[in-house]
Design an enzyme around this catalytic site. Structure first.
Site, PDB file in Angstrom:
ATOM      1  N   ASN A 125       0.433 -27.256   1.745  1.00 57.18           N
ATOM      2  CA  ASN A 125       0.492 -25.720   1.341  1.00 57.18           C
ATOM      3  C   ASN A 125      -0.707 -24.924   2.124  1.00 57.18           C
ATOM      4  O   ASN A 125      -1.696 -25.349   1.967  1.00 57.18           O
ATOM      5  CB  ASN A 125      -0.020 -25.657  -0.054  1.00 57.18           C
ATOM      6  CG  ASN A 125      -0.223 -24.417  -0.582  1.00 57.18           C
ATOM      7  OD1 ASN A 125      -0.073 -23.348   0.019  1.00 57.18           O
ATOM      8  ND2 ASN A 125      -0.797 -24.326  -1.877  1.00 57.18           N
TER       9      ASN A 125
ATOM     10  N   LYS B  26      -1.284 -21.964   2.233  1.00 56.92           N
ATOM     11  CA  LYS B  26      -2.095 -20.751   1.431  1.00 56.92           C
ATOM     12  C   LYS B  26      -2.039 -19.658   2.286  1.00 56.92           C
ATOM     13  O   LYS B  26      -1.006 -19.398   3.228  1.00 56.92           O
ATOM     14  CB  LYS B  26      -3.624 -21.237   1.187  1.00 56.92           C
ATOM     15  CG  LYS B  26      -3.309 -22.600   0.316  1.00 56.92           C
ATOM     16  CD  LYS B  26      -4.789 -22.665  -0.358  1.00 56.92           C
ATOM     17  CE  LYS B  26      -4.485 -24.060  -1.121  1.00 56.92           C
ATOM     18  NZ  LYS B  26      -5.692 -24.240  -2.024  1.00 56.92           N
TER      19      LYS B  26
ATOM     20  N   HIS C 267       1.068 -22.174  -8.508  1.00 59.50           N
ATOM     21  CA  HIS C 267      -0.096 -22.870  -7.976  1.00 59.50           C
ATOM     22  C   HIS C 267      -1.299 -22.301  -8.810  1.00 59.50           C
ATOM     23  O   HIS C 267      -1.390 -21.091  -9.311  1.00 59.50           O
ATOM     24  CB  HIS C 267      -0.548 -22.416  -6.536  1.00 59.50           C
ATOM     25  CG  HIS C 267      -1.482 -23.360  -5.965  1.00 59.50           C
ATOM     26  ND1 HIS C 267      -2.769 -22.698  -5.895  1.00 59.50           N
ATOM     27  CD2 HIS C 267      -1.507 -24.233  -5.156  1.00 59.50           C
ATOM     28  CE1 HIS C 267      -3.646 -23.577  -5.346  1.00 59.50           C
ATOM     29  NE2 HIS C 267      -2.974 -24.634  -4.749  1.00 59.50           N
TER      30      HIS C 267
ATOM     31  N   GLU D 197      -4.018 -20.670  -7.751  1.00 60.95           N
ATOM     32  CA  GLU D 197      -4.494 -19.728  -7.191  1.00 60.95           C
ATOM     33  C   GLU D 197      -3.828 -18.325  -7.726  1.00 60.95           C
ATOM     34  O   GLU D 197      -4.084 -17.347  -7.969  1.00 60.95           O
ATOM     35  CB  GLU D 197      -4.440 -19.823  -5.705  1.00 60.95           C
ATOM     36  CG  GLU D 197      -5.840 -20.603  -5.380  1.00 60.95           C
ATOM     37  CD  GLU D 197      -5.466 -21.501  -3.991  1.00 60.95           C
ATOM     38  OE1 GLU D 197      -4.652 -21.059  -3.331  1.00 60.95           O
ATOM     39  OE2 GLU D 197      -6.362 -22.493  -3.880  1.00 60.95           O
TER      40      GLU D 197
ATOM     41  N   GLU E 148      -2.616 -30.603 -10.211  1.00 61.19           N
ATOM     42  CA  GLU E 148      -3.874 -30.257  -9.109  1.00 61.19           C
ATOM     43  C   GLU E 148      -4.988 -29.734  -9.785  1.00 61.19           C
ATOM     44  O   GLU E 148      -4.905 -28.653 -10.604  1.00 61.19           O
ATOM     45  CB  GLU E 148      -3.394 -28.982  -8.258  1.00 61.19           C
ATOM     46  CG  GLU E 148      -2.454 -29.310  -7.501  1.00 61.19           C
ATOM     47  CD  GLU E 148      -2.534 -28.424  -6.193  1.00 61.19           C
ATOM     48  OE1 GLU E 148      -2.533 -28.742  -5.038  1.00 61.19           O
ATOM     49  OE2 GLU E 148      -2.314 -27.205  -6.224  1.00 61.19           O
TER      50      GLU E 148
ATOM     51  N   GLY F  91     -10.058 -27.169  -2.796  1.00 60.88           N
ATOM     52  CA  GLY F  91     -10.738 -26.296  -1.848  1.00 60.88           C
ATOM     53  C   GLY F  91     -12.185 -26.660  -2.129  1.00 60.88           C
ATOM     54  O   GLY F  91     -13.269 -26.085  -1.529  1.00 60.88           O
TER      55      GLY F  91
ATOM     56  N   SER G  27      -8.241 -31.265  -2.744  1.00 56.42           N
ATOM     57  CA  SER G  27      -9.061 -31.887  -1.444  1.00 56.42           C
ATOM     58  C   SER G  27      -8.708 -33.516  -0.940  1.00 56.42           C
ATOM     59  O   SER G  27      -9.490 -34.326  -0.873  1.00 56.42           O
ATOM     60  CB  SER G  27     -10.555 -32.055  -2.223  1.00 56.42           C
ATOM     61  OG  SER G  27     -11.136 -31.022  -2.529  1.00 56.42           O
TER      62      SER G  27
ATOM     63  N   GLY H 292      -3.856 -29.106   0.785  1.00 52.04           N
ATOM     64  CA  GLY H 292      -4.225 -27.774   1.406  1.00 52.04           C
ATOM     65  C   GLY H 292      -4.917 -27.731   2.634  1.00 52.04           C
ATOM     66  O   GLY H 292      -4.104 -27.981   3.734  1.00 52.04           O
ATOM     67  N   GLY H 293      -6.185 -27.769   2.805  1.00 54.14           N
ATOM     68  CA  GLY H 293      -6.938 -27.738   3.990  1.00 54.14           C
ATOM     69  C   GLY H 293      -6.645 -28.766   4.902  1.00 54.14           C
ATOM     70  O   GLY H 293      -6.273 -28.317   6.191  1.00 54.14           O
TER      71      GLY H 293
HETATM   72  P1  13P Z   1      -7.124 -28.365  -0.897  1.00 57.07           P
HETATM   73  O1  13P Z   1      -6.359 -29.675  -0.169  1.00 57.07           O
HETATM   74  O2  13P Z   1      -7.618 -27.630   0.207  1.00 57.07           O
HETATM   75  O3  13P Z   1      -8.407 -28.717  -1.763  1.00 57.07           O
HETATM   76  O4  13P Z   1      -5.961 -27.580  -1.791  1.00 57.07           O
HETATM   77  C1  13P Z   1      -5.142 -28.312  -2.574  1.00 57.07           C
HETATM   78  C2  13P Z   1      -4.193 -27.243  -3.042  1.00 57.07           C
HETATM   79  O5  13P Z   1      -4.249 -26.255  -3.603  1.00 57.07           O
HETATM   80  C3  13P Z   1      -2.683 -27.457  -2.544  1.00 57.07           C
HETATM   81  O6  13P Z   1      -1.706 -26.665  -3.157  1.00 57.07           O
END
Ligand code: 13P
Length: 255
Positions: A13, A15, A98, A100, A170, A176, A216, A237-238
């Protein structure tokens, strides 16, 4: 069916990251690193990067997803994108609900459900996100909340449509932050999601549904997380913005 036969799905993802040119470069870097993976590999990218991503991923095992979808087919919904628009662009997956979106953009369990229905009705595979905040966990509401969010998201989703749905657990406190859920916490959370599905659709159906962990997940911890009974891959994510790290996670899920 059980973990041994459920195919893992590793989905990035991105983002709000990457321009179209950066998208092309990153996917070109990833393609040889994830070729031949024994899991499904998906990259969910910003709307403006979809055309570049679909083009760059052609002929590879990388599938492209979007990060949201609107629930109406068309109309006066400024800034929104429909499921049909996504499929017309070669999109196969979409992230829905999500945390967010729930936190910053007013997404509710009802809109998550409507978006999920719109996605599967259009033939998209929906990656539906659920997860508790730290406060909810500390108050002891994790199981109740995960089951509630899962059942709400799946309202009016038929058993057949469920085949095109992935649930991503999640925990909000792990996104994050660099704080990953322990393997036990991830397995427990994913187990609550599967139990909720079993309560509605029956145990046999629940055993067939892919439930990812996200928060993470990285090259160092992926192997232990994806080895858990109820963890069928991850939503990343990252680490999905780095070709090497992402490919290590894909390899961990291919074992
Ligand atoms: P991170 O892997 O950056 O923690 O993000 C997870 C996420 O929100 C995937 O949708």
């Amino acid at each position: 069916m059980n973990k041994q036969v459920r195919k893992a799905v590793i989905a990035g993802n991105w983002k709000m990251n990457k321009t179209p040119a950066e998208t092309t470069a990153l996917i070109n870097e990833m393609k040889p690193l994830v070729a031949g993976a024994d899991c499904d590999v998906v990259l969910c990218v910003p709307y403006v990067d979809i055309a570049a991503a679909v083009e760059a991923a052609k002929g590879s095992n990388i599938k492209i997803g979007a990060e949201n979808v609107h629930f109406k087919a068309s109309g006066a919904y400024t800034g929104e994108v429909s499921a049909e628009m996504l499929t017309a662009c070669g999109v196969e997956y979409v992230v829905i609900g999500h945390s967010e979106r729930r936190q910053y953009f007013g997404e509710t369990d009802q809109t998550v459900n409507l978006r999920t229905l719109a996605a599967v009705n259009a033939g998209l595979k929906a990656i539906v996100c659920v997860g508790e905040t730290l406060e909810q966990r500390e108050l002891g509401y994790t199981e109740t909340l995960l089951k509630y969010q899962t059942k709400m998201a799946l309202t009016n989703v038929s058993k057949e449509q469920l085949e095109n749905i992935i649930i991503a657990y999640e925990p909000v406190w792990a996104i994050g932050t660099g704080v990953t859920a322990t393997a036990e916490q991830a397995n427990e959370g994913n187990g609550f999601v599967r139990a909720a599905i079993a309560e509605v659709y029956g145990k046999d159906v629940a055993e067939t549904v892919t439930v990812q962990y996200g928060g993470s997940m990285n090259a160092a911890n992926a192997e232990e997380l994806v080895a858990q009974e109820h963890v069928d891959g991850g939503l990343i994510g990252g680490a999905s913005l780095k070709a090497n790290d992402f490919s290590v996670i894909v390899k961990a899920a291919s074992k």
